[in-house]
Design a protein around this motif. Structure first.
Motif, PDB file in Angstrom:
ATOM      1  N   LEU A 111      -0.489  15.296 -53.576  1.00 19.26           N
ATOM      2  CA  LEU A 111      -0.708  16.788 -53.007  1.00 19.26           C
ATOM      3  C   LEU A 111       0.198  17.826 -53.519  1.00 19.26           C
ATOM      4  N   ASP A 112       1.368  17.192 -54.047  1.00 16.06           N
ATOM      5  CA  ASP A 112       2.307  18.274 -54.711  1.00 16.06           C
ATOM      6  C   ASP A 112       1.649  18.756 -55.981  1.00 16.06           C
ATOM      7  N   GLN A 141      -1.292  20.895 -55.450  1.00 15.44           N
ATOM      8  CA  GLN A 141      -0.703  22.398 -55.194  1.00 15.44           C
ATOM      9  C   GLN A 141      -0.220  23.157 -56.256  1.00 15.44           C
ATOM     10  N   SER A 142      -0.060  22.571 -57.605  1.00 15.86           N
ATOM     11  CA  SER A 142       0.598  23.302 -58.415  1.00 15.86           C
ATOM     12  C   SER A 142      -0.898  24.443 -59.226  1.00 15.86           C
ATOM     13  N   GLN A 148      -4.010  26.800 -58.906  1.00 14.72           N
ATOM     14  CA  GLN A 148      -4.501  27.713 -58.244  1.00 14.72           C
ATOM     15  C   GLN A 148      -5.856  27.662 -57.338  1.00 14.72           C
ATOM     16  N   MET A 173      -5.672  18.963 -47.456  1.00 13.21           N
ATOM     17  CA  MET A 173      -5.309  19.920 -48.690  1.00 13.21           C
ATOM     18  C   MET A 173      -5.348  21.311 -48.029  1.00 13.21           C
ATOM     19  N   LYS A 174      -6.234  21.613 -47.159  1.00 11.20           N
ATOM     20  CA  LYS A 174      -6.060  23.155 -46.497  1.00 11.20           C
ATOM     21  C   LYS A 174      -4.821  23.236 -45.768  1.00 11.20           C
ATOM     22  N   TYR A 201      -1.990  21.672 -46.713  1.00  7.67           N
ATOM     23  CA  TYR A 201      -0.929  21.671 -47.457  1.00  7.67           C
ATOM     24  C   TYR A 201      -0.938  22.955 -48.132  1.00  7.67           C
ATOM     25  N   GLY A 202      -1.739  23.890 -48.045  1.00  3.18           N
ATOM     26  CA  GLY A 202      -1.714  25.224 -48.684  1.00  3.18           C
ATOM     27  C   GLY A 202      -2.387  25.506 -49.834  1.00  3.18           C
ATOM     28  N   ILE A 203      -3.369  24.477 -50.072  1.00  2.00           N
ATOM     29  CA  ILE A 203      -4.291  24.250 -51.301  1.00  2.00           C
ATOM     30  C   ILE A 203      -5.680  25.330 -51.227  1.00  2.00           C
ATOM     31  N   ASN A 204      -5.778  26.019 -52.255  1.00  2.00           N
ATOM     32  CA  ASN A 204      -7.053  26.769 -52.132  1.00  2.00           C
ATOM     33  C   ASN A 204      -8.249  25.898 -52.733  1.00  2.00           C
TER      34      ASN A 204
END
Length: 296
Positions: free
Chosen positions: A115-116, A119-120, A122, A140-141, A143-146
């Motif tokens: 996930l890290d 997340q890198s 965009q 993923m959502k 975790y702040g992932i688009n």
């Protein structure tokens, strides 16, 4: 023009045109990553490669395009493959495909380390055929992932209501729907939480909705379609790259510009063989050994 980072998470597969004796590296998110890279993005792919000649070929094809494979794994089993028939008009019919390859047997777990890494980027492209369950998209959502999700052509309103809240970008194949039905589905997707919803229709115009207005972009006219394989994936990759590159524009300008660039790119892709313009000769009696079918 800024550099953007786009990741595809899914199945690496070989599309095998048995009657022509040709095979093509691909897979939906694999193609998105390749198209994003071809347009100047820093692209990555997260998937599982089988320990057989097909897996090696699929991996090498991405390496040659400088696509990041840092978190990919290698497992024993069958590579993803599909047997394809190419029609005279350039459209393709899938005759058979592997639904028990290494990606299905050893799916991505979405650990903290994974996930890290995800997340890198965009934007992260997944889809209905990526072997990524809804609960992992939710992960993923959170975790702040688009997330960009391709619903393909088989979906219900219930599917849209379940998955759209987890998405930044929602893509639909809509050739089988009326314009009214398309607008309805796009509106539902955005009302449920997606930032942008887009419906493609092959050679017909594309529709999009952002919660404020509908957009319609005419498709580019192509005199001869050589191979429509991967057209939708190329559209997604091109839209994401162009939308993310021009973040200094207004939202309306960004979407309009990205739609125009995406249809132009997709039109160029259907004039080359395979989904990414790369193909290899193969004998029919080599296919089984190459993809590891004896391991199933």
């Amino acid at each position: 023009m800024k550099k953007v980072r786009i990741l595809g998470i899914g199945v690496a597969t070989l599309d095998i045109y048995v009657n022509q004796g040709r095979m093509y590296p691909g897979g939906n998110e694999y193609n998105v990553a390749c198209n994003a890279a071809s347009l100047g993005a820093e692209a990555g792919f997260l998937g599982v490669f089988a320990k057989n000649p097909a897996g090696e070929l699929l991996e090498q094809t991405l390496k040659e395009r400088d696509i990041c494979l840092t978190m990919c794994r290698h497992e024993e089993g069958s590579s993803g493959y599909s047997l394809v028939e190419l029609k005279e008009d350039g459209d393709r019919v899938f005759l058979e495909w592997n639904q028990d390859g290494v990606t299905e047997r050893y799916p991505i777990e979405f650990t903290k380390e994974e996930l890290d890494y995800i997340q890198s980027y965009q934007a992260v492209s997944v889809g209905r055929c990526a072997s990524v369950a809804v609960e992992k998209i939710r992960k993923m959502k959170e975790y702040g992932i688009n997330v960009c999700y391709d619903f393909h052509e088989i979906y219900t309103e219930e599917d849209i209501r379940e998955i759209a809240p987890l998405l930044r970008y929602a893509f639909f194949s809509c050739s089988h729907l009326t314009e009214e039905e398309i607008r309805h589905n796009l509106k539902i997707a955005v009302e449920q939480g997606a930032g942008i919803a887009i419906g493609t229709r092959g050679p017909l115009s594309v529709f999009a909705y952002d919660g404020k207005r509908y957009y319609e972009q005419e498709a580019c006219k192509v005199e001869e379609v050589k191979d429509a394989l991967g057209a939708g994936d190329s559209f997604i990759g091109a839209f994401l790259v162009n939308y993310l590159q021009y973040d200094e524009r207004t939202e309306e300008e960004r979407i309009s510009y990205a739609l125009k660039q995406a249809v132009e790119h997709a039109a160029s892709v259907i004039q080359v063989e395979g989904s990414i313009g790369v193909g290899y000769d193969v004998e029919a009696d080599q296919v089984k050994e190459m993809v590891g079918m004896q391991d199933e």
